[in-house]
Structures are given as C-alpha cells and as structure tokens.
Design an enzyme around this catalytic site. Structure first.
Site, PDB file in Angstrom:
ATOM      1  CE  LYS A 106      -0.314  -0.196   5.054  1.00 20.80           C
ATOM      2  NZ  LYS A 106      -1.162  -0.610   6.183  1.00 20.80           N
ATOM      3  NE  ARG A 127      -7.306  -0.234  10.591  1.00 22.28           N
ATOM      4  CZ  ARG A 127      -5.999  -0.376  10.367  1.00 22.28           C
ATOM      5  NH1 ARG A 127      -5.195   0.684  10.404  1.00 22.28           N
ATOM      6  NH2 ARG A 127      -5.488  -1.570  10.112  1.00 22.28           N
ATOM      7  CE1 TYR A 146       8.863  32.403   1.783  1.00 26.95           C
ATOM      8  CE2 TYR A 146       9.466  30.099   2.123  1.00 26.95           C
ATOM      9  CZ  TYR A 146       8.980  31.115   1.301  1.00 26.95           C
ATOM     10  OH  TYR A 146       8.630  30.839   0.007  1.00 26.95           O
ATOM     11  CG  MET A 161       6.479  23.174  -1.953  1.00 24.88           C
ATOM     12  SD  MET A 161       5.219  23.804  -3.058  1.00 24.88           S
ATOM     13  CE  MET A 161       3.984  24.395  -1.938  1.00 24.88           C
TER      14      MET A 161
HETATM   15  C1  LIG Z   1      -0.470  -1.643   6.725  1.00 18.42           C
HETATM   16  C2  LIG Z   1      -1.076  -2.914   7.220  1.00 18.42           C
HETATM   17  C3  LIG Z   1      -0.250  -4.004   7.516  1.00 18.42           C
HETATM   18  C4  LIG Z   1       1.253  -3.958   7.421  1.00 18.42           C
HETATM   19  O1  LIG Z   1       1.810  -3.210   8.460  1.00 18.42           O
HETATM   20  P1  LIG Z   1       3.396  -3.256   8.751  1.00 18.42           P
HETATM   21  O2  LIG Z   1       3.520  -2.806  10.127  1.00 18.42           O
HETATM   22  O3  LIG Z   1       4.039  -2.321   7.780  1.00 18.42           O
HETATM   23  O4  LIG Z   1       3.819  -4.655   8.530  1.00 18.42           O
HETATM   24  C5  LIG Z   1      -0.873  -5.180   7.918  1.00 18.42           C
HETATM   25  N1  LIG Z   1      -2.205  -5.264   8.028  1.00 18.42           N
HETATM   26  C6  LIG Z   1      -3.016  -4.233   7.750  1.00 18.42           C
HETATM   27  C7  LIG Z   1      -4.489  -4.409   7.881  1.00 18.42           C
HETATM   28  C8  LIG Z   1      -2.487  -3.017   7.354  1.00 18.42           C
HETATM   29  O5  LIG Z   1      -3.299  -1.988   7.095  1.00 18.42           O
END
Ligand SMILES: *Cc1c(COP(=O)(O)O)cnc(C)c1O
Length: 380
Positions: A40, A138, A263, A312
C-alpha cells in the site's frame, strides 16, 4: 535522452535488498505460513509496480493494498498476481473488484450479498477475506454471536469464495494482543463448527509477525519488514533498509554575520557562514518540521544542519563543517546508517513520528532509481 535522470533529488531503491528481506521473511514464516506482501501507499514510497515482481518472485503469496485504486494499478501491470484490498470498497465500485479478480475485504453481510450478485452476473467468483473486529475498532464485523451467524450466511452465498478470515492487532501490550488473539481464535473455531473453512486465517503484521510466532496462523501481512524497517522488539530478523534519498548542492551563498536565511529570517548567521542550497523540500515528502536546525544531511561524510525554514522545494544548510563543499556535491538526506548517514529510524525519531510515515510520505516528485545487481534503472 531516455536514460537521463532529470532531477538531482532522487530516491534509490535497492531491489536486491528487497529480495533479501522478502526471503528472510519467507524463511522466518516457515512452511505452511503464507506471506502477504503489503505494498500500500506505493509500497511505502518505494514504488509498488516496480517492486511487486521482486516480492512475488521471492516468496510472497499475494500483494496487499489499502484500496481499489492501488489494486487496479497493480492488476493493470500484472493481471496474474493475486491482489488483496485490506480496506473496504464502496458498493458502487464493487463491480470493478469482481471484474479484475481482486480479493476484497468484507465486514458486512450486505457487501457480501452485493458481491454475490455481481459474481453471478459476471460468471466468476468473488474472492473475499472476512474482517472481524477484535478490539482495534477500525474495520470488521463486531465481535459476537450475531456476527458469526452473518458471517456464516456471507460465506455460503452463491459465487462467494470466502478465502480468508482476519483481524488486526492494536499492539498495545502482550496482554491486549493475547485478548485479541483469543477472541479471534474463538470466532474462527466457532465458524469452523458452523461449516466455514478458511484457507487463510491471519492477524499478524510486521511487528507481531517477528515477535509472536504463535500468532502467525496461515498467513502474516508484512509491510515494513520488506523495506528493511525494523519495529520488532523480541525476535530477530536479518533485514536491510532498501531506500536512500539523495540530492546535490545546487548553489552556495556567502552569508555575513547577522544576515538572515529563508522565510522570516528565523535563522541568522552567528558568524560569516557558507550556506548551501539543496533542491528538495516538503513537496518531496521531507518533513517541514525538520527545518530550523532539527534536521541534518550528510555531505562529504559530515553531518550538516538544515538552517532556517524548510521551503516547499529547497532548503539551506550550514556548510561550516565542510569548508571544501562545492556545488554538485552529493548529499545524503536519508541514508542506511552507514558512513554517518541518518537512516529512516533516526529521521523518524527526529521528526517525532514512525518509520513507516517517513517513507510513505515521500511524494512522486523525486524519481525512483532501482538498483538490481550492478544495473540502475530510473522510473520517470
Ligand atoms: C499496513 C497494514 C499491515 C502492514 O503493516 P506493517 O507494520 O508495515 O507490517 C498489515 N495489516 C493491515 C491491515 C495493514 O493496514
């Protein structure tokens, strides 16, 4: 021209280290435990499409992402790789999930029903992992007997392939992890009694995947480990940070004692000072909070402080420690900790955040350069 890297500010990703990390995780998990490679947030800034083959060829069972957009990008590049969305997808987008054969998290009977209808219309199975809320609050079916009955119904719908059952640990402490794990296993066992068999029951992420072997079950979901980011405490795993962030000095100013820089002139030179300008800023994903002397970079093996407000696209450093510095000199913004460089761990501490945020917040602006053997390939 096609091989020209059009920016001095760039991110180097060592695919051989990612391959080594993936194999280390695979070996640690052992036979019978699958590894979902979490890619992700563009593989935590490393580039999901670029690193996916390295992960799959070195033992990942599937690629895990947060949402549909990330899943579609991977499926477009690699229709054959299994891709698992760990978040929810709105009803109106579920047709795309089924059409592309994406594995979808489900935490309501309603969405299982929508997917079942789509699967029948499209003539292909909808593969799902059922999420169960053991306390993180969650996502997930709320813990309890009513949910178990709904899950049983969801699993037996036509066209539904209930491949997984999972939850997520809050990692508060051992006692709370154990409470979540017991609630999870109780539900998994009850569902089995009710006729629901899952190929993958999973609850462990990177940290618990290393520290708590008893939670590995059929699969672990690891992100941080693959990129060489160590968050575990008890276990041992030989992994190496895969990413470095670099630039080159673009300009040098002679600043007189008492003159300001950047700045608001937040920093004024305490003496006549050579100040280097570096072409990276918060739009590249570097934390703005690391301006004004908090952050440091390494030039010619020496740590030099960022002075004044971080802009930036640029920032300034005090070159007093490296009088020989010149325009064009290599600058290590994030190193791997060797030769005095600041690694992701040290940067995250300075910024008051975690390692995952430091890499995930890197933006698309710096080109990624992939190192594989002695080859370097740029993504533009
Ligand atoms: C991001 C995520 C992981 C992985 O997390 P790490 O700590 O980077 O291994 C595992 N399970 C879910 C549901 C996640 O959202």
């Amino acid at each position: 021209m096609e091989h020209t890297i059009v920016s001095d500010t760039r991110i180097l990703v060592d695919l051989d280290r990612i391959a080594g990390n993936m194999r280390a995780v695979r070996d640690m998990a052992g036979p019978g435990v699958a590894v979902a490679a979490v890619v992700k947030a563009d593989a935590y800034g490393h580039g999901a499409v670029a690193v996916a083959p390295t992960l799959m060829e070195n033992g990942a069972a599937m690629l895990a992402v947060a949402n549909l957009k990330e899943a579609l990008a991977l499926k477009e590049a690699y229709p054959q790789y299994p891709v698992f969305i760990m978040g929810l997808t709105p009803d109106r987008l579920l047709p795309l999930v089924v059409e592309h054969g994406i594995i979808q998290t489900v935490d309501s009977l309603h969405q299982a029903q929508v997917l079942s209808r789509l699967a029948q219309v499209q003539g292909r199975a909808a593969v799902i992992h059922i999420k169960y809320d053991t306390g993180f609050h969650r996502l997930g079916f709320p813990a309890g007997p009513e949910s178990l009955e709904e899950i049983r119904k969801a699993c037996s719908l036509p066209g539904i392939d209930a491949q997984g059952f999972f939850s997520h640990l809050a990692l508060k402490d051992d006692a709370s992890n154990e409470a979540q794990f017991s609630a999870f296993m109780e539900a998994a066992d009850a569902l089995e009694q009710m006729g629901c068999r899952f190929r993958f029951r999973h609850i462990a992420d990177s940290i618990s995947g290393v520290d708590d072997p008893q939670y590995r079950l059929d699969m672990i979901r690891t992100g941080a480990l693959l990129y060489g980011l160590k968050g575990f405490h008890r276990g041992k795993l030989d992994i190496r940070q895969a990413l470095t962030f670099r630039t080159r000095i673009s300009h040098i100013s002679q600043v007189r004692k008492g003159e300001g820089v950047s700045y608001d002139y937040v920093w004024t030179a305490p003496a006549d000072t050579r100040v280097g300008t570096l072409p990276f800023g918060y739009a590249d994903g570097y934390p703005r909070s690391l301006g004004c002397g908090k952050g440091m970079v390494v030039i010619r093996g020496k740590r030099v402080p960022i002075v004044g407000v971080l802009c930036m696209d640029q920032c300034m450093v005090d070159l007093t420690q490296v009088p020989e510095a010149q325009v064009g000199d290599e600058v290590i913004i994030y190193g791997d900790g060797s030769d005095g460089t600041l690694d992701i761990q040290e940067v995250s501490q300075l910024a008051g955040t975690n390692k995952n945020e430091i890499v995930a917040r890197l933006t698309a602006r710096p080109p990624r350069i992939y190192i594989h053997g002695d080859r370097e390939e740029a993504s533009l």
